[in-house]
Design an enzyme around this catalytic site. Structure first.
Site, PDB file in Angstrom:
ATOM      1  N   LYS A  19      64.018  13.452  90.611  1.00 39.35           N
ATOM      2  CA  LYS A  19      62.958  12.745  89.871  1.00 39.35           C
ATOM      3  C   LYS A  19      61.817  13.693  89.494  1.00 39.35           C
ATOM      4  CE  LYS A  19      62.182   9.843  93.282  1.00 39.35           C
ATOM      5  NZ  LYS A  19      63.170  10.375  94.264  1.00 39.35           N
ATOM      6  N   ARG A  94      58.690   1.363  94.233  1.00 35.41           N
ATOM      7  CA  ARG A  94      59.694   1.552  95.267  1.00 35.41           C
ATOM      8  C   ARG A  94      60.040   0.251  95.969  1.00 35.41           C
ATOM      9  NH1 ARG A  94      58.614   7.349  96.213  1.00 35.41           N
ATOM     10  NH2 ARG A  94      60.065   8.076  97.767  1.00 35.41           N
ATOM     11  N   ARG A 133      65.462  22.661  99.203  1.00 37.36           N
ATOM     12  CA  ARG A 133      64.317  22.616  98.280  1.00 37.36           C
ATOM     13  C   ARG A 133      63.147  23.476  98.752  1.00 37.36           C
ATOM     14  NH1 ARG A 133      61.907  16.974  96.734  1.00 37.36           N
ATOM     15  NH2 ARG A 133      61.823  16.790  99.006  1.00 37.36           N
ATOM     16  N   ARG A 166      58.736  21.092 102.311  1.00 37.64           N
ATOM     17  CA  ARG A 166      57.954  19.905 102.657  1.00 37.64           C
ATOM     18  C   ARG A 166      58.174  19.496 104.105  1.00 37.64           C
ATOM     19  NH1 ARG A 166      58.773  15.717  97.767  1.00 37.64           N
ATOM     20  NH2 ARG A 166      59.119  14.338  99.545  1.00 37.64           N
ATOM     21  N   ARG A 177      64.658   8.570 105.018  1.00 36.98           N
ATOM     22  CA  ARG A 177      64.223   8.304 103.640  1.00 36.98           C
ATOM     23  C   ARG A 177      65.368   7.726 102.811  1.00 36.98           C
ATOM     24  NH1 ARG A 177      62.348  14.034 102.708  1.00 36.98           N
ATOM     25  NH2 ARG A 177      62.354  13.569 100.481  1.00 36.98           N
TER      26      ARG A 177
END
Ligand code: AP5
Ligand code: MG
Ligand code: ZN
Length: 223
Positions: A19, A94, A133, A166, A177
């Site tokens: 996203k 969400r 990431r 992160r 998540r």
């Protein structure tokens, strides 16, 4: 689509679906802002605001920040003048309550959603993307150690900033998540399908190919 002069789009998809990566590129391409509720919470945390400190606990556990807080933050952001022509919403809504609130908010602005772009990616690929990431501390550009590595390890190609992982990208929080996404957010696929706003895009191919699909979908929904 909604008001002829505005382009409000939602990017829907699991954690790691791409996203943020796609929203950055679309924002540049379409000339409208990228609005990410996750980035807004992280920015608040960096500045140690009350909102940031409240959100931190939820984010560290991979849970959703309560709707009321999130909606009010998003509302303030959409009322900024740079969002008057539209915005690319990343990570919002969400929940169904957030989706209802968004509809009302855009109606208050005399507009509505043009389309909801669902980036569909299987769970095993989500995990592979999250665990590799790296994000730029300075400008927020995303990299992946295998799929889109920076030219020099640890350094942003665009601005020379430092890359970091992160804190919510630990294996346990990633799993949580994804579970929370399936329970609370995935129902929005049906919600927007029923409203004729949903466009599904195959999120498995590379970044460029997904971007081409998204641009084609946006063009088609603007007809
Ligand atoms: P948020 O920041 O929104 O995180 P998320 O939804 O878990 O999604 P990510 O940002 O992890 O993934 P992404 O889809 O942006 O993928 P990316 O482009 O980075 O939210 C964080 C937390 O904030 C939540 O858990 C919650 O606590 C809170 N929160 C936020 N919004 C909220 C709301 N509305 N309500 C309540 N709470 C809220 O890509 C991932 C990696 O894959 C990158 O390394 C990238 O380079 C790579 N990649 C991307 N696309 C491709 C591709 N096509 N092929 C190969 N690699 C790719
Ligand atoms: Mg993101
Ligand atoms: Zn950078």
């Amino acid at each position: 689509m909604g008001n002829m002069n505005t382009l409000y789009l939602v990017l829907l998809g699991g954690p790691g679906a791409g996203k943020g990566t796609q929203a950055d590129r679309l924002a540049e391409h379409l000339g409208i802002p990228h609005v990410s509720t996750g980035d807004l919470f992280r920015d608040n945390l960096k500045r140690q605001t009350e909102l940031g400190l409240l959100a931190k606990g939820y984010m560290d556990r991979g849970e959703l920040v309560p709707d009321e807080v999130t909606v009010s933050m998003l509302r303030q952001r959409l009322l900024q003048p740079d969002c008057a022509g539209g915005a690319i919403l990343d990570g919002f809504p969400r929940t169904e309550a957030q989706a209802d609130a968004l509809e009302q908010l855009l109606a208050d602005l005399g507009s509505r959603l043009a389309a909801v772009l669902y980036i569909k990616v299987p769970d095993d690929i989500l995990l592979a993307r999250l665990s590799g990431r790296w994000t730029c501390k300075a400008c927020g550009t995303m990299y992946h150690q295998l799929y889109s590595p920076p030219q020099q390890a640890g350094v942003c190609d665009k601005c020379g900033g430092e890359l970091y992982q992160r804190p919510d990208d630990t294996p346990a929080t990633q799993e949580r998540r994804i579970k929370v996404y399936l329970a609370e957010t995935a129902p929005l696929i049906g919600y927007y399908g029923n409203r004729g706003l949903l466009v599904e895009v195959d999120g498995r191919p590379g970044i460029e190919e997904v971007q081409d699909q998204l641009l084609a979908a946006i063009e088609a929904s603007a007809q």
